[in-house]
Design a protein around this motif. Sequence first.
Motif, PDB file in Angstrom:
ATOM      1  N   ASP A 154      10.288   2.468 -11.857  1.00  0.00           N
ATOM      2  CA  ASP A 154       9.550   3.344 -10.938  1.00  0.00           C
ATOM      3  C   ASP A 154       8.216   3.822 -11.521  1.00  0.00           C
ATOM      4  OD1 ASP A 154       9.494   4.366  -8.339  1.00  0.00           O
ATOM      5  OD2 ASP A 154      10.070   6.369  -9.016  1.00  0.00           O
ATOM      6  N   ASN A 155       7.698   3.085 -12.487  1.00  0.00           N
ATOM      7  CA  ASN A 155       6.398   3.415 -13.071  1.00  0.00           C
ATOM      8  C   ASN A 155       5.326   2.606 -12.351  1.00  0.00           C
ATOM      9  OD1 ASN A 155       4.070   2.889 -15.007  1.00  0.00           O
ATOM     10  ND2 ASN A 155       5.198   4.460 -16.145  1.00  0.00           N
ATOM     11  N   GLU A 156       4.403   3.289 -11.642  1.00  0.00           N
ATOM     12  CA  GLU A 156       3.390   2.593 -10.855  1.00  0.00           C
ATOM     13  C   GLU A 156       2.477   1.735 -11.715  1.00  0.00           C
ATOM     14  OE1 GLU A 156       1.127   4.122  -7.629  1.00  0.00           O
ATOM     15  OE2 GLU A 156       2.532   5.764  -7.244  1.00  0.00           O
ATOM     16  N   GLY A 157       2.109   2.236 -12.879  1.00  0.00           N
ATOM     17  CA  GLY A 157       1.195   1.497 -13.746  1.00  0.00           C
ATOM     18  C   GLY A 157       1.771   0.163 -14.174  1.00  0.00           C
ATOM     19  N   ARG A 158       3.018   0.176 -14.663  1.00  0.00           N
ATOM     20  CA  ARG A 158       3.663  -1.071 -15.074  1.00  0.00           C
ATOM     21  C   ARG A 158       4.027  -1.925 -13.855  1.00  0.00           C
ATOM     22  NH1 ARG A 158       6.618   2.304 -18.726  1.00  0.00           N
ATOM     23  NH2 ARG A 158       8.471   2.084 -17.419  1.00  0.00           N
ATOM     24  N   GLY A 159       4.445  -1.243 -12.790  1.00  0.00           N
ATOM     25  CA  GLY A 159       4.858  -1.971 -11.595  1.00  0.00           C
ATOM     26  C   GLY A 159       3.741  -2.785 -10.980  1.00  0.00           C
ATOM     27  N   VAL A 160       2.533  -2.228 -10.957  1.00  0.00           N
ATOM     28  CA  VAL A 160       1.429  -2.945 -10.328  1.00  0.00           C
ATOM     29  C   VAL A 160       1.021  -4.164 -11.159  1.00  0.00           C
ATOM     30  CG1 VAL A 160      -0.558  -1.766 -11.385  1.00  0.00           C
ATOM     31  CG2 VAL A 160      -0.669  -2.500  -8.996  1.00  0.00           C
TER      32      VAL A 160
ATOM     33  N   LEU B 271       8.433  -7.713  -4.246  1.00  0.00           N
ATOM     34  CA  LEU B 271       8.996  -6.654  -3.408  1.00  0.00           C
ATOM     35  C   LEU B 271       9.667  -5.564  -4.236  1.00  0.00           C
ATOM     36  CD1 LEU B 271      10.544  -8.928  -0.628  1.00  0.00           C
ATOM     37  CD2 LEU B 271       8.606  -7.380  -0.370  1.00  0.00           C
ATOM     38  N   PHE B 272      10.289  -5.950  -5.349  1.00  0.00           N
ATOM     39  CA  PHE B 272      11.008  -4.991  -6.185  1.00  0.00           C
ATOM     40  C   PHE B 272      10.282  -4.726  -7.497  1.00  0.00           C
ATOM     41  CE2 PHE B 272      14.159  -6.835  -3.358  1.00  0.00           C
ATOM     42  CZ  PHE B 272      14.864  -5.720  -2.933  1.00  0.00           C
ATOM     43  N   SER B 273       8.967  -4.954  -7.502  1.00  0.00           N
ATOM     44  CA  SER B 273       8.190  -4.800  -8.742  1.00  0.00           C
ATOM     45  C   SER B 273       8.251  -3.374  -9.288  1.00  0.00           C
ATOM     46  CB  SER B 273       6.727  -5.197  -8.495  1.00  0.00           C
ATOM     47  OG  SER B 273       6.165  -4.444  -7.432  1.00  0.00           O
ATOM     48  N   ARG B 274       8.283  -2.413  -8.409  1.00  0.00           N
ATOM     49  CA  ARG B 274       8.350  -1.015  -8.883  1.00  0.00           C
ATOM     50  C   ARG B 274       9.740  -0.692  -9.428  1.00  0.00           C
ATOM     51  NH1 ARG B 274       5.411   4.206  -6.120  1.00  0.00           N
ATOM     52  NH2 ARG B 274       6.309   5.781  -7.506  1.00  0.00           N
ATOM     53  N   ASN B 275      10.769  -1.277  -8.828  1.00  0.00           N
ATOM     54  CA  ASN B 275      12.128  -1.048  -9.306  1.00  0.00           C
ATOM     55  C   ASN B 275      12.345  -1.626 -10.701  1.00  0.00           C
ATOM     56  OD1 ASN B 275      12.083  -1.303  -6.250  1.00  0.00           O
ATOM     57  ND2 ASN B 275      14.058  -0.301  -6.543  1.00  0.00           N
ATOM     58  N   VAL B 276      11.843  -2.846 -10.916  1.00  0.00           N
ATOM     59  CA  VAL B 276      12.048  -3.482 -12.225  1.00  0.00           C
ATOM     60  C   VAL B 276      11.175  -2.842 -13.300  1.00  0.00           C
ATOM     61  CG1 VAL B 276      12.682  -5.673 -11.166  1.00  0.00           C
ATOM     62  CG2 VAL B 276      10.296  -5.269 -11.791  1.00  0.00           C
ATOM     63  N   SER B 277      10.252  -1.961 -12.903  1.00  0.00           N
ATOM     64  CA  SER B 277       9.385  -1.256 -13.860  1.00  0.00           C
ATOM     65  C   SER B 277       9.781   0.202 -14.004  1.00  0.00           C
ATOM     66  CB  SER B 277       7.925  -1.353 -13.398  1.00  0.00           C
ATOM     67  OG  SER B 277       7.525  -2.679 -13.245  1.00  0.00           O
TER      68      SER B 277
ATOM     69  N   SER C 197       0.836  -1.216   0.000  1.00  0.00           N
ATOM     70  CA  SER C 197       0.000   0.000   0.000  1.00  0.00           C
ATOM     71  C   SER C 197       0.863   1.254   0.000  1.00  0.00           C
ATOM     72  CB  SER C 197      -0.920   0.007   1.230  1.00  0.00           C
ATOM     73  OG  SER C 197      -1.849  -1.043   1.162  1.00  0.00           O
ATOM     74  N   ASN C 198       1.945   1.233   0.768  1.00  0.00           N
ATOM     75  CA  ASN C 198       2.859   2.374   0.793  1.00  0.00           C
ATOM     76  C   ASN C 198       3.696   2.461  -0.474  1.00  0.00           C
ATOM     77  OD1 ASN C 198       2.111   3.246   3.402  1.00  0.00           O
ATOM     78  ND2 ASN C 198       3.467   1.745   4.352  1.00  0.00           N
ATOM     79  N   LEU C 199       3.970   1.314  -1.108  1.00  0.00           N
ATOM     80  CA  LEU C 199       4.766   1.293  -2.327  1.00  0.00           C
ATOM     81  C   LEU C 199       3.972   1.828  -3.524  1.00  0.00           C
ATOM     82  CD1 LEU C 199       7.582   0.375  -3.393  1.00  0.00           C
ATOM     83  CD2 LEU C 199       6.496  -1.807  -3.996  1.00  0.00           C
ATOM     84  N   TYR C 200       2.654   1.578  -3.491  1.00  0.00           N
ATOM     85  CA  TYR C 200       1.776   2.037  -4.583  1.00  0.00           C
ATOM     86  C   TYR C 200       0.643   2.896  -4.013  1.00  0.00           C
ATOM     87  CZ  TYR C 200       4.144  -1.447  -7.469  1.00  0.00           C
ATOM     88  OH  TYR C 200       5.088  -2.162  -8.160  1.00  0.00           O
ATOM     89  N   PRO C 201       0.949   4.096  -3.548  1.00  0.00           N
ATOM     90  CA  PRO C 201      -0.059   4.943  -2.905  1.00  0.00           C
ATOM     91  C   PRO C 201      -1.162   5.416  -3.846  1.00  0.00           C
ATOM     92  CG  PRO C 201       1.965   6.180  -3.279  1.00  0.00           C
ATOM     93  CD  PRO C 201       2.271   4.762  -3.602  1.00  0.00           C
ATOM     94  N   SER C 202      -0.926   5.370  -5.168  1.00  0.00           N
ATOM     95  CA  SER C 202      -1.925   5.849  -6.129  1.00  0.00           C
ATOM     96  C   SER C 202      -2.861   4.741  -6.597  1.00  0.00           C
ATOM     97  CB  SER C 202      -1.222   6.467  -7.351  1.00  0.00           C
ATOM     98  OG  SER C 202      -0.386   7.544  -6.969  1.00  0.00           O
TER      99      SER C 202
END
Length: 521
Positions: free
Chosen positions: A370-376, A362-368, A300-305
């Motif tokens: 830092d794009n929330e859309g792709r990371g999620v 855990l590192f989904s946002r890093n491997v994307s 939730s904190n990693l993807y606040p949007s």
Amino acid sequence: MEGRTGKDIQLFAHDNGHHTSQTSENTNEHVSLISRPHVPIWRISLSLALLFLNYFLAQYDKFILSYFQDDVISSLHLSSTSYGLLSGYATGIVYALLALPTAFVADYTSARVWVLTVAAIWWSLCAIFQGLSHNFWQILLARIGMGVGQAPVEALSVSLISDLMGKEYVFFGASILYVGVYIGEAVSGQIAVAFARTGTPWNTALIAIGIVGVVVALLVRVFVREPKRQISLVMANNLNLHAAAASVALPSRLVTARKDILSTFRYLARMRSFWLLVLSAAFRQLGGNVFGYYMPSYLSNLYPSEPSLLSRYGIIVGVVGSVAVLAGGLLTSLFWNRTKVLPLYLTAIGGMISSIFVLLMLFSRNVSDDNEGRGVKVLYGTMSMAYLTAELWLGAINSLIALLLPPRTKTFGLAVWSLVQVLIYSSGPEIVGLALRTTEPTSSAYVEKTRIALAVMIPIGYWVAGVGFLLAVPLVKLDLAGRFVDGRLGWSGRKGFFLAGGCVLGALVVSLFTMSIYYKA
């Protein structure tokens, strides 16, 4: 050292009383065992449904703490250490202390359903008290009380299921019970989203669960019948041991109680596989426990949007986790005639593979980038694979343990199995809480430290467990053949090893609990 044969391991039967076919007015009834239960399918289905509901509700408080972590911390003015204490040894120590005596009473009195009913009513009342808490000490006492009621639930439920149906179906039956874990996650996710939208406080869910729990407890008492106990897998492979156990005449109740306790511990000590299995399961649960308590709030904190993240998280856990645990039980039942050790392979290999997907989560946002859309999107895909590979094990492995244990005291044996696991895996939240004690929960540093803690503890737990289960495969085969450890259990051998292990585990529990209380103060 020579392995024991079926004839040799009549020790358990002899330890429970005099090996004679005669009874007197001062003895209890003979041990009554059956080769295969004959319970109507409608009663099996109804019993499974009620046991499932009771187990699901008994697990629910930890889901509330997990999904509403930020709300719980802010409304009760908790620190990270305090939260770790509530989700760790607050219930773990009490669970461990009460699991053995309540399970023994259930076995000794042949009143498993009655004990389960009383326990369910008690934890339901404590869930209500948790919902009414206004500070740390109130909810701590309520959770300690909840641990008293939760202590025998799992062991009693698995014990009952293992006597309701034939051995080859027990794995699937127990898997139905453990679906409650994943349905709880799914429901919690939906409740968290709905409560956030309507501004409903987190404690409302606990009060509602407590009220429903009392109703389900009464239904369990009315509709679930105490089944006759069927012979264990070891007995099935060694008919002379079955005959010895079936002809035991029990002495006075006090003598019987003492002999049952000592005989069960001797049986577990002589099993070649039990202690390696229980340590492996404990590390597997440690990784899962840390995952369950900290992953929802971390994401939730990693993807606040992403306002619907918890809802989708819950759906994935509920659907994929349920499919996985049922598949594990079904596969074990289908291949039962070919191999009895499939649960060990499912648990070991599945957990190892899952750890890779956990790291990607855990590192989904890093491997994307830092794009929330792709990371999620990466998150949801890897989460599905993580649960699909990791959650095959619960019903299958616990059923195998239940069927390896002595029928007369299998609930007590299952309680020992659970006790060791609880004391080890409850350390996970305690360790994470202590690691985060100086970090503000709303800061970016808190998110980063949480990620590091999860990335270390979860994979280590899964891999240690995997190696342990694979090493246990040949040992389980020896136990199934009745080839238990021979010779005297001296203090310089296995007995001393178990004592030293118990002392180390006790020191770990006391140290972590004391540190958590100290930093809370």
